[in-house]
Design a protein around this motif. Structure first.
Motif, PDB file in Angstrom:
ATOM      1  N   THR A  51       0.813  -1.296  -0.087  1.00 46.15           N
ATOM      2  CA  THR A  51      -0.080  -0.443   0.247  1.00 46.15           C
ATOM      3  C   THR A  51       0.538   1.520   0.029  1.00 46.15           C
ATOM      4  N   ILE A  53       0.252   5.509   0.425  1.00 46.57           N
ATOM      5  CA  ILE A  53      -0.534   5.814   0.893  1.00 46.57           C
ATOM      6  C   ILE A  53      -0.156   8.013   0.716  1.00 46.57           C
ATOM      7  N   ARG A  56       2.571  10.026   3.368  1.00 46.41           N
ATOM      8  CA  ARG A  56       3.071   9.206   3.777  1.00 46.41           C
ATOM      9  C   ARG A  56       4.190   8.957   3.295  1.00 46.41           C
ATOM     10  N   HIS A  57       4.038   8.488   2.053  1.00 43.90           N
ATOM     11  CA  HIS A  57       4.624   7.394   0.993  1.00 43.90           C
ATOM     12  C   HIS A  57       4.854   8.251  -0.330  1.00 43.90           C
ATOM     13  N   ASP A 130      -9.473   8.995   1.741  1.00 44.16           N
ATOM     14  CA  ASP A 130      -8.217   9.700   1.435  1.00 44.16           C
ATOM     15  C   ASP A 130      -7.767   8.444   0.449  1.00 44.16           C
ATOM     16  N   THR A 134      -3.242   0.154  -2.908  1.00 40.95           N
ATOM     17  CA  THR A 134      -2.982  -1.117  -2.873  1.00 40.95           C
ATOM     18  C   THR A 134      -2.807  -2.145  -4.536  1.00 40.95           C
TER      19      THR A 134
END
Lengths: 325, 325
Positions: A51, A53, A56-57, A130, A134
């Motif tokens: 995943t 996000i 974050r990533h 949001d 994945t």
């Protein structure tokens, strides 16, 4: 019904593959309750899920093309580390709304990556929320040929592909923590946002490696998993790594070694396979180099001046961990 | 390292299966870059992916056990609709933090469902973010035996399992929109929060059905997909449905037919198979009933008083769609 789930899937994700060959073994693709396929005879199924996000990533400002390219690369990289060829994937996409620009870019990047890796989208799910993506990727490997983390033995050589730490530099650049000339910056930002999984190494790994892992959490942390699962130790030679000059100039080697997001492959090779491996590397012009050796125990980084005990030095043995603040 | 990703996976998700038999064909499970398994000879691989998001697919106050049970059920239900037996699954779990109570409950519910469905967790990914759970489930079906939506033919009988609309009542109860005595309410809330995928129907479907789909978006919408993909029409007889008395008492049939989240199976059966199917249904005491017939075109709901054209009446033909507000 202009922007509902079904027409959305139809429009952006049921593209004809721009590859010439149909998906191997596929009986039923997108558009039913599930996809149906036949694993080719004598092959094992290799499966991974990852995943990414937003925030974050990847930054919320990342280009949708790059986000899609990266999430597929991250998954394919895991297949490569097993010695598996990419085959098919499923996509679970959570979107705040049906933003046409986002979907067009995302779809473009996704199919560009799918084409680069010869992997086909066969199913998925979309929902509202949001932004989070994945992907579950399926790979194939002939029975008896897959690699696991637990296969390293004392005496094996430790090899790595490519240049470690470029994505860490890209992140530092993006966050304004460092500066660099524009060409060098472009390389590092590209490594961060649009990593290329090392599918060019699959056959090499199957033929010569005893264990492999992809570098997603940082070289030291990821090689650490191999050591732990193989019940062995390692000595790494810092000077043998092909690091960007920035790291030496700024004495920032731990940034390279713990940066993560590299999607290079670190692997081990028994001595009896080394000559064959190096011949193939030369023949094919691959960017693969020896950086250390597997030993009975311990985990050391050998520099020009000293031997750093990686098990005792948290600044070197950090790695990226999702649940450590 | 008390609560990092690796120890989290180790602690909550690498439980020994409480089933007596090892996972069929599994070579390598949780803890490497990817899982490796061998699809049994003469079987096809059936794959689905579904995401449940907190506040959208379940309330933030839902019990973690129930959330886990439901997300696995939703995926297994898709396998059932293909005539596939559950085999293995991968879990991508996004969590705001490492809340011990949540993880214990979630793990308990997940393994309870895995045990009920004889499906094994073989890999996954965890990351930090708003609570969201994606499961990718793998099923097996003998070659030539899978069902698709496109298989319905004029003259086929339309069958459905169980009672449609209970989850819709559960949602209305939970939102305080309706009242009900406590025993009836418990049944409806349970249907909503802890649905049971109809794995008991897999063999029946393989043997007798021409097309199938699981009821996730509402009976009318989901049967509509079968009609569309088969290029046929249907007549549904309202009185043949086993609906909860609430719907008649409150003249709320559209609530039952469009409610969604039922995870029952609606399927079609050629006339030549009907006797065999009904014999099996009686023998096994299954809650499966005929509710209509496949015709050349059109989509009608026949009530005591009239024939409703479902293609023209949006109050009946709504269904749940993630991207329609």
């Amino acid at each position: 019904m202009a922007s509902d789930e079904f027409s959305l899937i139809e429009r952006y994700f049921r593209q004809p593959s721009n590859r010439a060959v149909p998906t191997q073994g596929l009986r039923l693709g997108i558009g039913d309750d599930a996809a149906v396929s036949r694993v080719p005879a004598a092959c094992l199924l290799v499966q991974t899920i990852d995943t990414l996000i937003s925030g974050r990533h990847f930054p919320a400002t990342a280009k949708p093309e790059d986000v899609a390219y990266k999430v597929l690369s991250v998954n394919v990289s895991d297949l490569v580390a097993m010695g598996a060829k990419p085959w098919t994937f499923l996509l679970a996409l959570t979107l705040p709304d049906t933003d046409k620009n986002f979907l067009e870019g995302f779809s473009k990047g996704l199919f560009a990556a799918a084409n680069d890796y010869s992997i086909d989208l066969i199913g998925g799910d979309t929902c509202r929320g949001d932004l989070s993506i994945t992907i579950q990727a399926n790979g194939l490997v002939p029975d008896g040929c897959y690699l696991e983390r637990a296969g390293a033995q004392p005496g094996d050589h430790i090899m790595v592909s490519g240049s470690i730490g470029l994505a860490a530099l890209g992140l530092a650049l993006e966050q304004g923590r460092i500066g660099m000339d524009i060409t060098a910056a472009h390389t590092c930002l590209n490594a961060l946002h649009r990593p290329r999984a090392r599918t060019d190494l699959i056959v090499l790994l199957r033929e010569f490696a005893s264990a492999a892992i992809d570098v997603s959490d940082g070289l030291i942390a990821d090689l650490g998993h191999v050591l732990q699962q193989s019940g062995v130790g390692a000595r790494l030679f810092l000077d043998d790594l092909d690091l960007h000059p920035y790291f030496s100039e700024h004495d920032a080697h731990s940034m390279a070694l713990n940066g993560g997001d590299d999607y290079q492959i670190v692997f081990t090779v028994p001595s009896r396979n080394l000559e064959g491996l190096l011949d193939t590397v030369t023949e094919q012009g691959l960017d693969v180099r020896a950086i250390g050796e597997i030993v009975d125990d311990g985990y050391q980084l050998i520099t020009q001046h000293k031997a750093v005990d990686l098990l005792a030095h948290s600044e070197f043995a950090g790695g990226y961990n999702h649940f450590v603040a």
